[in-house]
Design an enzyme around this catalytic site. Structure first.
Site, PDB file in Angstrom:
ATOM      1  N   GLU A 162       0.847  -1.195   0.000  1.00  0.00           N
ATOM      2  CA  GLU A 162       0.000   0.000   0.000  1.00  0.00           C
ATOM      3  C   GLU A 162       0.879   1.241   0.000  1.00  0.00           C
ATOM      4  O   GLU A 162       1.786   1.350   0.803  1.00  0.00           O
ATOM      5  CB  GLU A 162      -0.892  -0.033   1.244  1.00  0.00           C
ATOM      6  CG  GLU A 162      -1.941   1.045   1.241  1.00  0.00           C
ATOM      7  CD  GLU A 162      -2.644   1.142  -0.100  1.00  0.00           C
ATOM      8  OE1 GLU A 162      -3.353   0.207  -0.455  1.00  0.00           O
ATOM      9  OE2 GLU A 162      -2.469   2.159  -0.810  1.00  0.00           O
ATOM     10  N   LYS A 221       8.414  -1.468  -2.046  1.00  0.00           N
ATOM     11  CA  LYS A 221       7.735  -0.725  -0.982  1.00  0.00           C
ATOM     12  C   LYS A 221       8.769  -0.125  -0.022  1.00  0.00           C
ATOM     13  O   LYS A 221       8.709   1.061   0.327  1.00  0.00           O
ATOM     14  CB  LYS A 221       6.778  -1.663  -0.247  1.00  0.00           C
ATOM     15  CG  LYS A 221       6.217  -1.146   1.035  1.00  0.00           C
ATOM     16  CD  LYS A 221       5.206  -0.040   0.834  1.00  0.00           C
ATOM     17  CE  LYS A 221       4.801   0.513   2.176  1.00  0.00           C
ATOM     18  NZ  LYS A 221       3.626   1.286   2.211  1.00  0.00           N
ATOM     19  N   VAL A 271      10.478  19.444  11.725  1.00  0.00           N
ATOM     20  CA  VAL A 271      11.097  19.022  12.986  1.00  0.00           C
ATOM     21  C   VAL A 271      11.511  17.543  12.917  1.00  0.00           C
ATOM     22  O   VAL A 271      12.112  17.002  13.848  1.00  0.00           O
ATOM     23  CB  VAL A 271      10.137  19.334  14.157  1.00  0.00           C
ATOM     24  CG1 VAL A 271       8.792  18.650  13.957  1.00  0.00           C
ATOM     25  CG2 VAL A 271      10.706  18.956  15.509  1.00  0.00           C
ATOM     26  N   CYS A 277       5.752   4.264   9.053  1.00  0.00           N
ATOM     27  CA  CYS A 277       6.478   3.569   7.974  1.00  0.00           C
ATOM     28  C   CYS A 277       7.946   3.945   7.813  1.00  0.00           C
ATOM     29  O   CYS A 277       8.799   3.062   7.724  1.00  0.00           O
ATOM     30  CB  CYS A 277       5.776   3.806   6.647  1.00  0.00           C
ATOM     31  SG  CYS A 277       4.273   2.855   6.504  1.00  0.00           S
TER      32      CYS A 277
END
Ligand code: UDX
Ligand code: ADP
Length: 464
Positions: A162, A221, A271, A277
């Site tokens: 995804e 991915k 920051v 992920c």
């Protein structure tokens, strides 16, 4: 092979929105989203769609349209497995916190549990789709578990990572840059791949659906996230240089972003990146490279994380230094706790680390975030294990409105780029704060000239 029943294991930030979109675009497919977390499933089933567990612009409207029609949320995992032609695995794959690969490798225990449960329950052939981000060659482990513990039924394994980003999940799912589907190089594997291509073809054009082998898909991915995170760390590295050379990092970003080879996106200095992920996937990439003895490759990517940790720490340090080298007993207000705007997700958010640093310096930290609950904030802090829950609750206060949050503060720091922060009456905020009123912009969000005119002492990332 025509799919008419889909099961998705894991009703989280990936599984929930993705399955809602599939249900919305494929009325002929029944979609069961299952989770072992009863509370989460209850929230997805809340009669008031505004109470679904994930905040994403546009998501509740889609859930309202599909829930109870062809989209169902349940904890009955076994029944959903039995009924499905295709099973998506969307469970969490956090960084390991124990044993070999601690702090780096992905913990695949939830994936393995799913595989064992599918193998035990399934009585007909199934297509298994890896949706969670996984280390390259995970499909091999899945195949081994499914084949060795199954009831003799056939499983095809696909990788379909995804790429949606939180905060824009609905539009990313609606108009994806690409859908990637990796399959095993067998006749059955190709047929399974086509079955998933057919699902997406209900709303995604053919040229955007890429098919590869399983390993390329799994590795793509990790690579996509590593490249994106690398851009953020690159611009953040330059932000520090800008601060000492009187260059302006926004101007530099604009200047380089107009080069079509570089491109304008993902050059917003901040920051530090957060989210579930980026860090996890890079650590995973580093670990895989090390496993294969590729130390230089591992070191190269690890630097992206080192830079990000530095950026978070240096922002917190700057607050202490500016407030005359001590924040002990001083009220510091943090605006924003989510790792980016338009989400209630806080995983790896820079705010957690900045708050922890300031609490260690004995500051009295107050937080306001438009979408994050106080329980989530305390749970994030407790997870660091720096101090007890009781102490965290004593030292850090969570307010439900911004104006109360800034009352009598020595400093206000913007940590998430929520749109509403720009709209505030900053003159009113200034008046409510102690003087000198310090303002730290960790997102380059506010109009700094205007803030200075109001009277704030302004510090922003990337500007001297
Ligand atoms: C990311 C990937 O973008 C997505 O494709 C993948 O499926 C999951 O991981 P996400 O973590 O949801 O998505 O959000 P993203 O928009 O990528 O932002 C990640 C972090 O980087 C946030 O903390 C964000 O504030 C920060 N960021 C992003 C910057 O600091 N500057 C930028 O220019 C872009
Ligand atoms: P992501 O961001 O990858 O979607 P989340 O943590 O939001 O991650 O969601 C993962 C979900 O998977 C959680 O709600 C968790 O309860 C669920 N989950 C984990 N293991 C299992 C399992 N074996 N069966 C069903 N659900 C599971």
């Amino acid at each position: 092979m025509k799919v008419s029943n889909i099961c998705c294991i894991g009703a989280g930030y990936v599984g929930g929105p993705t399955m809602t979109m599939i249900a919305a675009k494929c009325p002929h497919i029944k979609v069961n989203v299952v989770d072992i977390n009863q509370k989460r499933i209850d929230s997805w089933n809340d009669p008031d769609v505004n109470n679904i567990p994930i905040y994403e612009p546009g998501l509740s409207d889609l859930v309202k349209k599909t829930r109870g029609e062809n989209l169902f949320f349940t904890t009955d995992v076994n029944q959903a497995i039995l009924d499905a032609d295709m099973i998506f695995i969307s469970v969490n794959t956090p960084t390991k916190t124990y044993g070999v690969g601690k702090g780096m490798a992905a913990d695949l225990k939830y994936i393995e549990l799913c595989a064992r449960q599918i193998a035990e329950v399934a009585t007909s052939d199934k297509i298994i789709v890896e949706k969670s981000t996984l280390p390259v060659r995970t499909a091999e482990a899945l195949r081994s578990i499914l084949d060795n513990t199954g009831n003799g039924v056939h499983f095809d394994i696909l990788s379909n990572p995804e790429f949606l980003a939180e905060g824009t999940a609905v539009s990313d799912l609606l108009n994806p840059d690409r859908v990637l589907i990796g399959a095993e190089n067998t006749e059955k594997g190709k047929k399974a791949q086509q079955a998933l291509v057919d699902v997406y073809s209900n709303w995604v054009s053919q040229e955007r659906i890429l098919t590869t082998n399983v390993w390329s898909s799994e590795l793509s991915k990790l690579t996509a996230n590593a490249f994106l995170a690398q851009r953020v760390s690159s611009i953040n590295a330059l932000s520090e240089l800008c601060e000492v050379t009187e260059a302006d990092v926004n101007e530099v970003a604009r200047a380089i972003g107009t080069d079509s080879r570089i491109g304008a996106k993902f050059l917003q200095s901040s920051v530090g990146f957060g989210g579930s992920c980026f860090q996890k996937d890079i650590l995973n990439l580093v670990y895989i490279a090390q496993t294969y003895g590729l130390q230089e490759v591992a070191d190269y990517w690890e630097q992206v994380i080192i830079m990000n940790d530095h950026q978070k720490r240096r922002f917190a340090k700057k607050i202490v230094k500016t407030l005359f080298n001590t924040v002990s007993g001083k009220k510091i207000t943090l605006l924003g706790w989510a790792f980016k705007k338009d989400t209630n997700d806080t995983r790896e958010s820079a705010a957690i680390y900045v708050a922890d640093y300031l609490l260690n310096e004995q500051a009295e930290v107050t937080v306001y975030d438009p979408k994050v609950t106080s329980e989530q904030i305390y749970s994030d802090l407790n997870y660091l294990g720096t101090r007890s829950d009781e102490e965290n609750r004593r030292l850090l206060k969570v307010e439900s409105g911004p104006m109360k949050a800034v009352e009598n503060a020595h400093a206000t720091a913007v940590l998430t780029e929520w749109d509403e922060f720009v709209q505030y009456d900053w003159k009113d905020i200034y008046e409510r704060m102690l003087k000198p009123a310090f303002l730290f912009d960790g997102r380059m969000l506010l109009d700094h000239e205007k803030m200075k005119q109001i009277g704030f002492d302004v510090y922003t990332i990337g500007k001297g």
